[in-house]
Design a protein around this motif. Structure first.
Motif, PDB file in Angstrom:
ATOM      1  N   PRO A 189       0.825  -1.219   0.000  1.00  0.00           N
ATOM      2  CA  PRO A 189       0.000   0.000   0.000  1.00  0.00           C
ATOM      3  C   PRO A 189       0.857   1.267   0.000  1.00  0.00           C
ATOM      4  O   PRO A 189       1.968   1.288   0.535  1.00  0.00           O
ATOM      5  CB  PRO A 189      -0.789  -0.121   1.309  1.00  0.00           C
ATOM      6  CG  PRO A 189      -0.722  -1.561   1.685  1.00  0.00           C
ATOM      7  CD  PRO A 189       0.578  -2.075   1.168  1.00  0.00           C
ATOM      8  N   LYS A 190       0.337   2.322  -0.592  1.00  0.00           N
ATOM      9  CA  LYS A 190       1.035   3.599  -0.603  1.00  0.00           C
ATOM     10  C   LYS A 190       0.925   4.278   0.756  1.00  0.00           C
ATOM     11  O   LYS A 190      -0.040   4.084   1.500  1.00  0.00           O
ATOM     12  CB  LYS A 190       0.454   4.516  -1.687  1.00  0.00           C
ATOM     13  CG  LYS A 190       0.712   4.048  -3.112  1.00  0.00           C
ATOM     14  CD  LYS A 190       0.164   5.057  -4.114  1.00  0.00           C
ATOM     15  CE  LYS A 190       0.466   4.626  -5.544  1.00  0.00           C
ATOM     16  NZ  LYS A 190      -0.051   5.610  -6.540  1.00  0.00           N
ATOM     17  N   ASN A 191       1.935   5.096   1.051  1.00  0.00           N
ATOM     18  CA  ASN A 191       1.956   5.897   2.282  1.00  0.00           C
ATOM     19  C   ASN A 191       1.718   5.048   3.532  1.00  0.00           C
ATOM     20  O   ASN A 191       1.099   5.492   4.503  1.00  0.00           O
ATOM     21  CB  ASN A 191       0.907   7.015   2.223  1.00  0.00           C
ATOM     22  CG  ASN A 191       1.294   8.105   1.251  1.00  0.00           C
ATOM     23  OD1 ASN A 191       2.374   8.684   1.355  1.00  0.00           O
ATOM     24  ND2 ASN A 191       0.424   8.375   0.287  1.00  0.00           N
ATOM     25  N   THR A 220       3.004  -8.290   6.567  1.00  0.00           N
ATOM     26  CA  THR A 220       3.097  -6.845   6.753  1.00  0.00           C
ATOM     27  C   THR A 220       3.186  -6.120   5.419  1.00  0.00           C
ATOM     28  O   THR A 220       2.512  -5.102   5.197  1.00  0.00           O
ATOM     29  CB  THR A 220       4.323  -6.504   7.620  1.00  0.00           C
ATOM     30  OG1 THR A 220       4.065  -6.918   8.964  1.00  0.00           O
ATOM     31  CG2 THR A 220       4.608  -5.012   7.618  1.00  0.00           C
ATOM     32  N   LEU A 221       4.016  -6.632   4.512  1.00  0.00           N
ATOM     33  CA  LEU A 221       4.212  -5.963   3.226  1.00  0.00           C
ATOM     34  C   LEU A 221       2.930  -5.907   2.413  1.00  0.00           C
ATOM     35  O   LEU A 221       2.618  -4.893   1.784  1.00  0.00           O
ATOM     36  CB  LEU A 221       5.300  -6.679   2.419  1.00  0.00           C
ATOM     37  CG  LEU A 221       6.739  -6.579   2.946  1.00  0.00           C
ATOM     38  CD1 LEU A 221       7.659  -7.482   2.131  1.00  0.00           C
ATOM     39  CD2 LEU A 221       7.244  -5.134   2.890  1.00  0.00           C
ATOM     40  N   THR A 222       2.198  -6.986   2.408  1.00  0.00           N
ATOM     41  CA  THR A 222       1.021  -7.097   1.542  1.00  0.00           C
ATOM     42  C   THR A 222      -0.287  -6.792   2.268  1.00  0.00           C
ATOM     43  O   THR A 222      -1.342  -6.784   1.643  1.00  0.00           O
ATOM     44  CB  THR A 222       0.946  -8.503   0.937  1.00  0.00           C
ATOM     45  OG1 THR A 222       0.832  -9.464   1.997  1.00  0.00           O
ATOM     46  CG2 THR A 222       2.196  -8.812   0.111  1.00  0.00           C
ATOM     47  N   ASN A 223      -0.195  -6.603   3.587  1.00  0.00           N
ATOM     48  CA  ASN A 223      -1.390  -6.361   4.399  1.00  0.00           C
ATOM     49  C   ASN A 223      -2.373  -7.520   4.288  1.00  0.00           C
ATOM     50  O   ASN A 223      -3.585  -7.330   4.297  1.00  0.00           O
ATOM     51  CB  ASN A 223      -2.069  -5.045   3.990  1.00  0.00           C
ATOM     52  CG  ASN A 223      -3.006  -4.528   5.068  1.00  0.00           C
ATOM     53  OD1 ASN A 223      -2.807  -4.789   6.251  1.00  0.00           O
ATOM     54  ND2 ASN A 223      -4.039  -3.813   4.666  1.00  0.00           N
ATOM     55  N   GLU A 224      -1.810  -8.740   4.215  1.00  0.00           N
ATOM     56  CA  GLU A 224      -2.628  -9.943   4.138  1.00  0.00           C
ATOM     57  C   GLU A 224      -2.094 -10.964   5.137  1.00  0.00           C
ATOM     58  O   GLU A 224      -0.894 -11.235   5.176  1.00  0.00           O
ATOM     59  CB  GLU A 224      -2.602 -10.540   2.726  1.00  0.00           C
ATOM     60  CG  GLU A 224      -3.214  -9.645   1.666  1.00  0.00           C
ATOM     61  CD  GLU A 224      -3.129 -10.260   0.278  1.00  0.00           C
ATOM     62  OE1 GLU A 224      -2.586 -11.378   0.173  1.00  0.00           O
ATOM     63  OE2 GLU A 224      -3.594  -9.624  -0.680  1.00  0.00           O
TER      64      GLU A 224
END
Length: 692
Positions: free
Chosen positions: A393-395, A431-435
């Motif tokens: 995700p951005k930001n 964490t990186l993919t928010n999954e």
């Protein structure tokens, strides 16, 4: 307090990451990966992490740097605000990063520059085994053998022998102290290698930050469309470390495929900035820079103009590389990581007419105390940015603690495999993919240096001039345990709630409700490391603490897995096909169960404190951990049925044991494990296992 509920072996929490039992990674979905590592760049050096806020807070009263391209990278991706280097100096830090091992297991520790990186799994060879073409560009310093040799044939651990198909850069640590390898302006070092060829003589006027960037761009461009393999690049800059030399000229306009730095390839003119005057160009934002404490206008000393220019040059290079990915239409399928190897340094290596570079001018340590060679936060807390369009995700801001040896298991999961069983890291993919659910990282650092923390005004008085010597740091949840100048191996840890106390000013160790955590820290730091004779510690003589079992009975739990993997995997990332309990290793007929891999878990009972020798052999691959400590690693390079012997000091009581085993040939008894106590009847006996 949630840390009290942590399991004893926190690195083996079972979760399913969605791996299949017979993994066949989809190569069309495997991302290219570029890992950018800078040298001695502090958390506080980047705009997005500290400098931007510093400017807002102090205006012109304090000097300020800008990193516009790295700020833009952060806006397009994720920043990690609680990411750690594995060690506070470059050689052990890089060894842990490359091997996926903590400083409790890595073979390079303390100040062992140029020591050979262990011949085991690395970021390079796990990516090779996953179908990637790999390159290491820039600083290495882990080649081994004669550190002063100029003959590359004597180095056993060159990058091309540790998993990298291509290498271009400095092999020796000391070469990274000079940034003009041919001219050697300030240090009589600088030897650049392309694989096994010394190419230094052709590098007129090549500033290394420019040289590595131009070569990286050329190599990436060559890989795109040249084959169906994804690529992995380890791009390790040797700046802003050491001598603060300047580039020859302004960064070339534009960027990417047709602009920015370009590889020309002509001897004497290898890159498009190999002209002009070496060590001459200061970024115009800093050429006439001033600051005004108490209203008095003061010009920046040239030393700091040089430092700011070096940081800005890296910033420009990152922008150039990202533009290249866009021009090549591989931006959406390329993960870029940017970070540093340790905290900022006060070394400058400039001649006597320059003042010393000190990190307090820009507060390069950020909101922390400590610098390079400290295990205070300023020496080990790193800026990290991850960018992967349409995946990250951005930001985004990640404030979960992590550490550099997490990247090896992260990358293996991204390409479709569980990590090697020997890895101490935790995959950061959730964490990186928010999954999915992110498991906690296992953050442990040990280091020795015969020096002191500098006495900067920004540091609390207790940290100024503090003797380092043997140091140790562990983090669980939000709490950091810290020990400096360890002389008593049983001394208490200072305890800090670091997210709330960035300067580590309030020692919570005296609070009665911290007694449990204090004991947990003391136990964990012995249960997650092995003694290394080349880096002796005061606590090496202590026995690894045991645990209590309420209802022990003889037995050993086993889990069976099918599949094909390039290494002995961390099977706790997979779902077992079969499970059961046996009374012991020799009582279980492995040939009767049609599985390829096993985890056997239980406890061993130590009858009294002492030093115990374990004798081991296996018909295929195997790995054994006691607690989190690696007792036996018989995977990479292990010859079937070869005998290994390991010694550990163990406390009376029960100790959890985890045995990873490959048995594709369906051998009935594929593993042998015996032991004896030193000083007693030293006739090896089979290990007896317990379950609760």
């Amino acid at each position: 307090m949630s840390f009290l509920r942590l399991p004893i072996i926190i690195c083996f929490i079972y979760t399913s990451f969605g791996f299949s039992q017979n993994p066949e990674p989809d190569k069309t979905k495997q991302p290219n990966i570029i890992f950018i590592l800078t040298d001695d760049l502090g958390y506080g050096d980047l705009g997005i992490f500290f400098q931007n806020q510093r400017k807002i807070t102090y205006g012109t009263a304090k000097p300020n740097m800008q990193t516009p391209n790295l700020d833009a990278m952060a806006q397009e991706g994720m920043i990690f605000t609680q990411h750690y280097a594995a060690a506070p100096v470059c050689a052990p830090s890089r060894a842990s990063l490359l091997s996926g091992l903590s400083q409790g297991h890595a073979n390079v520790r303390d100040n062992q520059f140029d020591k050979a990186l262990a011949d085991n799994y690395t970021l390079g060879n796990v990516m090779q085994k996953s179908g990637y073409i790999t390159a290491a560009i820039g600083k290495w310093g882990l080649q081994g053998d004669d550190r002063w040799s100029k003959n590359g044939n004597t180095w056993p651990a060159k990058p091309t022998k540790r998993g990298f198909d291509y290498f271009y850069g400095y092999m020796r640590h000391k070469d990274g102290h000079e940034h003009y390898p041919k001219e050697k302006l300030y240090r009589n070092v600088g030897q650049v290698w392309e694989n096994d060829l010394d190419v230094t003589n052709a590098l007129d006027k090549c500033y290394t930050a420019d040289l590595w960037t131009a070569k990286a761009k050329q190599w990436i461009t060559q890989q795109t469309g040249a084959n169906d393999k994804p690529f992995f690049m380890y791009l390790a800059y040797d700046t802003p470390h050491a001598v603060l030399e300047l580039p020859t000229q302004a960064y070339p306009k534009g960027g990417g495929l047709n602009g920015g730095l370009q590889w020309v390839g002509e001897p004497g003119n290898m890159i498009n900035t190999a002209s002009g005057i070496p060590d001459s160009w200061i970024h115009p934002d800093y050429a006439d820079a001033t600051y005004s404490p108490e209203g008095k206008i003061i010009p920046w000393p040239e030393t700091y103009k040089r430092y700011a220019t070096a940081v800005r040059r890296i910033d420009s290079a990152v922008g150039d590389l990202i533009q290249l990915l866009k021009d090549l239409n591989i931006d959406d399928n390329t993960l870029v990581i940017f970070t540093s190897d340790n905290g900022p340094s006060r070394e400058s290596y400039l001649p006597g007419n320059f003042i010393e570079n000190t990190p307090d001018f820009f507060e390069s340590f950020g909101p922390f105390d400590g610098i390079k060679r400290d295990v205070l936060e300023g020496g080990i807390r790193m800026p990290l940015i991850a960018r992967w369009p349409n995946h990250i995700p951005k930001n985004a801001i990640n404030d979960k603690p992590s550490i550099s040896y997490d990247w090896l298991p992260t990358f293996t999961e991204l390409v479709g495999f569980p990590a090697p069983a020997n890895s101490d890291g935790t995959s950061l993919v959730p964490t990186l993919t928010n999954e999915g659910v992110q498991n906690p990282s296992h953050i442990y650092i040990e280091y020795y240096q015969n020096g002191k923390t500098p006495g900067y005004d920004e540091f609390i008085p207790e940290h100024r001039g503090r003797s380092r010597q043997n140091m140790q740091m562990i983090r669980l949840d939000n709490y950091v345990g810290l020990r400096y100048n360890i002389t008593d191996p049983k001394s208490n840890f200072e305890i800090f709630n670091t997210p709330l106390d960035t300067h580590q000013a309030k020692n919570l160790a005296m609070d009665s409700d911290m007694d449990t955590l204090q004991n947990l820290f003391k136990e964990k730091v012995l249960q997650m490391r092995r003694v290394n004779k080349s880096a002796p510690r005061p606590y090496d003589s202590l026995h690894v603490p045991s645990i209590k079992l309420l209802n022990p009975k003889i037995g050993l739990e086993w889990l069976g897995f099918s599949g094909a993997y390039p290494w002995l995997p961390n099977l706790y990332q997979l779902k077992p096909e079969t499970t059961g309990i046996t009374t012991g290793l020799n009582d279980f007929d492995f040939s009767a169960v049609p599985e390829d891999y096993y985890v056997l878990k239980g406890f061993i009972r130590i009858p009294e404190d002492g030093q115990y020798t374990f004798n081991f052999s296996a018909s295929e691959k195997a790995l054994i951990r006691l607690h989190d400590a690696m007792l036996v690693d018989a995977d990479f390079g292990y010859q079937p049925n070869a005998k290994k012997s390991e010694i550990m000091r163990l406390q009376k009581g029960f100790h959890p044991i985890y045995i990873y085993l490959q048995n594709k040939r369906r051998i009935q008894n594929p593993i042998q494990l015996q032991w004896y106590k030193s000083g007693m009847n030293e006739e090896p006996e089979p290990v007896i296992f317990y379950v609760e």
